[in-house]
Design a protein around this motif. Structure first.
Motif, PDB file in Angstrom:
ATOM      1  N   TYR A 537      26.118   0.456  95.137  1.00 43.59           N
ATOM      2  CA  TYR A 537      27.092   1.118  95.800  1.00 43.59           C
ATOM      3  C   TYR A 537      28.280  -0.085  95.389  1.00 43.59           C
ATOM      4  CZ  TYR A 537      30.908   2.029  99.277  1.00 43.59           C
ATOM      5  OH  TYR A 537      32.085   2.384  99.728  1.00 43.59           O
ATOM      6  N   LYS A 538      29.436   0.139  94.930  1.00 42.00           N
ATOM      7  CA  LYS A 538      29.892   1.533  94.834  1.00 42.00           C
ATOM      8  C   LYS A 538      30.637   1.479  93.379  1.00 42.00           C
ATOM      9  CE  LYS A 538      34.196   4.143  96.139  1.00 42.00           C
ATOM     10  NZ  LYS A 538      34.319   5.459  96.223  1.00 42.00           N
ATOM     11  N   ASP A 540      32.238   3.902  89.945  1.00 41.12           N
ATOM     12  CA  ASP A 540      33.129   4.941  89.256  1.00 41.12           C
ATOM     13  C   ASP A 540      32.075   6.100  89.008  1.00 41.12           C
ATOM     14  OD1 ASP A 540      35.372   3.143  89.981  1.00 41.12           O
ATOM     15  OD2 ASP A 540      35.285   2.479  87.911  1.00 41.12           O
ATOM     16  N   ILE A 541      32.551   7.216  89.280  1.00 39.72           N
ATOM     17  CA  ILE A 541      31.836   8.576  88.999  1.00 39.72           C
ATOM     18  C   ILE A 541      31.631   8.553  87.539  1.00 39.72           C
ATOM     19  CG2 ILE A 541      31.411  11.022  89.126  1.00 39.72           C
ATOM     20  CD1 ILE A 541      32.953  10.662  91.957  1.00 39.72           C
ATOM     21  N   ASP A 547      33.869  -0.195  91.693  1.00 41.52           N
ATOM     22  CA  ASP A 547      34.903   0.573  91.923  1.00 41.52           C
ATOM     23  C   ASP A 547      36.015  -0.337  91.206  1.00 41.52           C
ATOM     24  OD1 ASP A 547      36.869   1.867  93.297  1.00 41.52           O
ATOM     25  OD2 ASP A 547      36.652   0.745  95.264  1.00 41.52           O
ATOM     26  N   ASP A 586      29.324   8.162  93.327  1.00 39.04           N
ATOM     27  CA  ASP A 586      29.531   6.965  93.716  1.00 39.04           C
ATOM     28  C   ASP A 586      28.384   5.973  93.948  1.00 39.04           C
ATOM     29  OD1 ASP A 586      29.442   7.738  96.227  1.00 39.04           O
ATOM     30  OD2 ASP A 586      31.425   6.591  96.817  1.00 39.04           O
TER      31      ASP A 586
END
Length: 647
Positions: A537-538, A540-541, A547, A586
């Motif tokens: 985690y985390k 970006d899709i 992130d 994510d």
């Protein structure tokens, strides 16, 4: 004693001894092939082995010395068309030729008490024999040799000659017929054709009739033949399977003779005596006992797959789940699959169908349940479903507003053979600094799950009413625990730029969960396999970057798999990794491969009775078939549309 090879067409010279003179004047010599005079009466007497054949009454003994008389009696002719019967005589000629075989009628006479002899072999008297019929032997088929193979006989005379007499005395075994019948299959078939036997009772003591008609189950040859017919192969998931009991039966089972199966046969008396409702550990044939466990698990180790994944509520599912359920590191598929999902997709049925489709027809959905956005699916090999108890579940909501079930826990428990399992998937409170809230979620879960319900505990004296994890032999707790790395985003990015082997241990030094477990404030007596993967985690899709939004969340190990064993070393972790190729959320899925020791159980537990989701099973198979057809059609069209150009 030395063995002598002899045949009808050749006679090896031997020292003139009293025993060897028995064939003088009977067998043809190599120098003079003799045959009967057409004017003399045919000789039909078959004398004993110690006496010379009787000469006709009109010929005096002096005729042996008269050359003219010899010329009248015998004339040289080609040797008779008889087969060469060769045999190595390992027995003494005198004692061996004394023995003859009794006929079936003599066996019956001995049974009725009219014959003094009880055996099938007896000694002939040393005096001259008065028996003038065909030689007695084990079967009349040995006397009935086709006339085309015999020596030529006189017109109007008896077809029985010295060759037929010798054929009965030399050998009565079928191997002679086999050697004789080479190149003459029709004659051999006619000699070996079944013949009608005389009427007899089932209690005949004759060895020949008992063997030929299979009327005596205690006969040695009959046992060997029956054992070959009733031998059945058996299958097992392991090598330690005892041989089939039918291979040692003394009686004929028609149902077993006419069928062949790879399954181990089950005796009818075991089915009558087996109890499927209650029993004990030592009961013979117990369904959950040690015998059945040894058949399927000789080493008593169950291969277990446990995975957790926060889907982030995305409707889109990965096109392929092979990386998650069938990782490349595992050479074989596992026996049991347990998958927990947090913030699951809106179509839960579609998710379960994808699981069934990926694992294929060898697996069935033993149980599936949901608590809000928490999903749990349990799939098992379909041949192991009979050894599971009823599956029970319980839920706990940890959020203040109970109608919003995004945070909480879902527990599923059952007993496999004699080992009880508890699987818990949780979604704790999120936030970098909310460690106490997550500790509170843990406490609510261990106290709020009411398991087991109807299935009896395997060790009730060790259980604790305030801790559900103490009531089971093996506990697996997995989910999104939301424990973060407390060092901040900048420090984490600096560590991620270090060497591959050093960055993971450096990141774990800032892990909140590892710190709390060392203190003993959460997951007491639980263990976690060694971590060798990057934070899950985390992301970006659809990307491998962490992130990049304005929030700049810190990468963390939020998705974890922990385990606890009542007995030391009963659970062994083999693999603990994430799936970097699954990028629809994510979070990256995290899975673990385990080997769990399974113990024999009792039959006094409520069984699942083989129940599974049949509709889901058929749907998954249809999906696999349709995709394979589409793939083949696409491949065919691609090959047909290929164009070759020549410049």
């Amino acid at each position: 004693m030395p063995a002598r090879l002899w045949s009808l067409g050749y006679s090896e010279p031997a020292p003139q001894q009293p025993e060897d003179t028995m064939f003088k004047g009977w067998l043809p010599n190599t120098d003079k092939d003799l045959t009967s005079n057409p004017g003399s009466p045919p000789t039909s007497n078959c004398q004993g082995p110690e006496k010379s054949p009787a000469l006709p009454s009109n010929i005096s003994a002096k005729s042996h010395d008269d050359p003219q008389t010899k010329a009248k009696l015998f004339a040289p002719k080609p040797p008779p068309m008889r087969p060469r019967l060769e045999r190595a005589l390992s027995l003494d000629e005198k004692s061996w030729r004394r023995r003859r075989f009794r006929t079936s009628q003599e066996d019956l006479d001995s049974q009725n008490g009219t014959s003094p002899s009880r055996g099938s072999l007896k000694e002939e008297p040393s005096g001259p024999s008065t028996h003038c019929g065909p030689l007695p032997c084990l079967s009349t088929s040995l006397q009935e040799i086709p006339t085309s193979r015999r020596a030529p006989s006189n017109a109007g005379g008896n077809p029985t000659s010295w060759g037929s007499c010798l054929s009965g005395m030399i050998s009565t075994s079928l191997d002679v017929l086999h050697r004789d019948g080479v190149g003459s299959t029709p004659r051999l078939a006619s000699m070996l054709a079944p013949r009608s036997l005389p009427a007899m009772d089932l209690n005949v003591t004759s060895d020949s009739l008992r063997t030929a008609n299979k009327v005596d189950a205690n006969h040695a040859d009959y046992k060997l033949g029956l054992q070959a017919r009733l031998f059945r192969a058996h299958s097992s998931l392991g090598p330690g399977l005892p041989p089939s009991p039918l291979s040692f039966d003394n009686c004929s089972l028609r149902s077993a003779k006419s069928s062949f199966s790879l399954l181990a046969p089950i005796r009818a008396k075991d089915v009558r005596s087996r109890s499927y409702l209650e029993g004990s550990l030592l009961a013979s044939g117990a369904l959950m006992g040690a015998e059945e466990l040894a058949r399927y698990f000789p080493d008593r180790n169950l291969a277990l797959f446990v995975a957790t994944w926060n889907m982030q509520g995305q409707k889109e599912l990965p096109t392929n789940l092979d990386e998650l359920l069938l990782p490349a590191e595992a050479d074989f598929a596992q026996d049991l699959y347990v998958v927990g999902v947090q913030e699951g997709c809106s179509d839960r049925r579609e998710w379960e169908t994808r699981l069934q489709e990926t694992l294929g027809p060898h697996y069935v959905m033993l149980y599936s349940t949901a608590h809000g956005a928490l999903y749990m699916s349990v799939l098992i090999r379909r041949d192991l479903i009979w050894f599971c108890s009823e599956v029970e579940s319980s839920t706990v909501t940890t959020r203040i507003v109970s109608q919003i079930k995004t945070k909480g826990a879902l527990g599923v428990s059952f007993t496999f053979f004699g080992t009880s399992f508890l699987f818990i998937t949780s979604h704790f409170t999120s936030g970098d600094g909310k460690v106490n809230e997550r500790l509170l979620d843990y406490t609510k879960t261990v106290q709020g799950l009411t398991l087991p319900k109807n299935v009896p505990e395997t060790s009730p004296y060790r259980s604790d009413s305030a801790d559900v994890t103490s009531r089971f032999d093996g506990v697996f707790w997995f989910g999104d625990f939301n424990f973060r790395l407390s060092s901040g985003r900048a420090a984490v990015e600096a560590i991620l730029k270090q060497d591959v082997g050093a960055r993971v241990p450096a990141l774990l030094q800032h892990d909140q969960l590892t710190r709390e477990m060392r203190k003993g404030s959460i997951f007491k007596s639980f263990q976690e396999p060694d971590i060798h993967f990057l934070p899950s985690y985390k992301f970006d899709i659809g990307k491998d970057s962490y992130d990049t939004t304005s929030k700049q969340r810190t990468p963390s190990y939020t998705d974890r798999v922990l385990y606890r064993s009542r007995h030391k070393d009963d659970i062994c972790a083999l693999k603990y990794a994430s799936c970097p190729g699954v990028k629809t959320s994510d979070h990256r899925p995290v899975y673990g491969l385990f080997r769990v020791k399974v113990r024999p159980g009792r039959d006094n537990i409520p069984l699942a009775a083989g129940k599974f989701d049949r509709e889901l099973y058929l749907l998954g198979i249809k999906r696999r078939i349709s995709k394979e057809i589409q793939r083949q059609q696409a491949l065919k069209s691609q090959n047909s549309s290929a164009i070759c150009t020549v410049s």
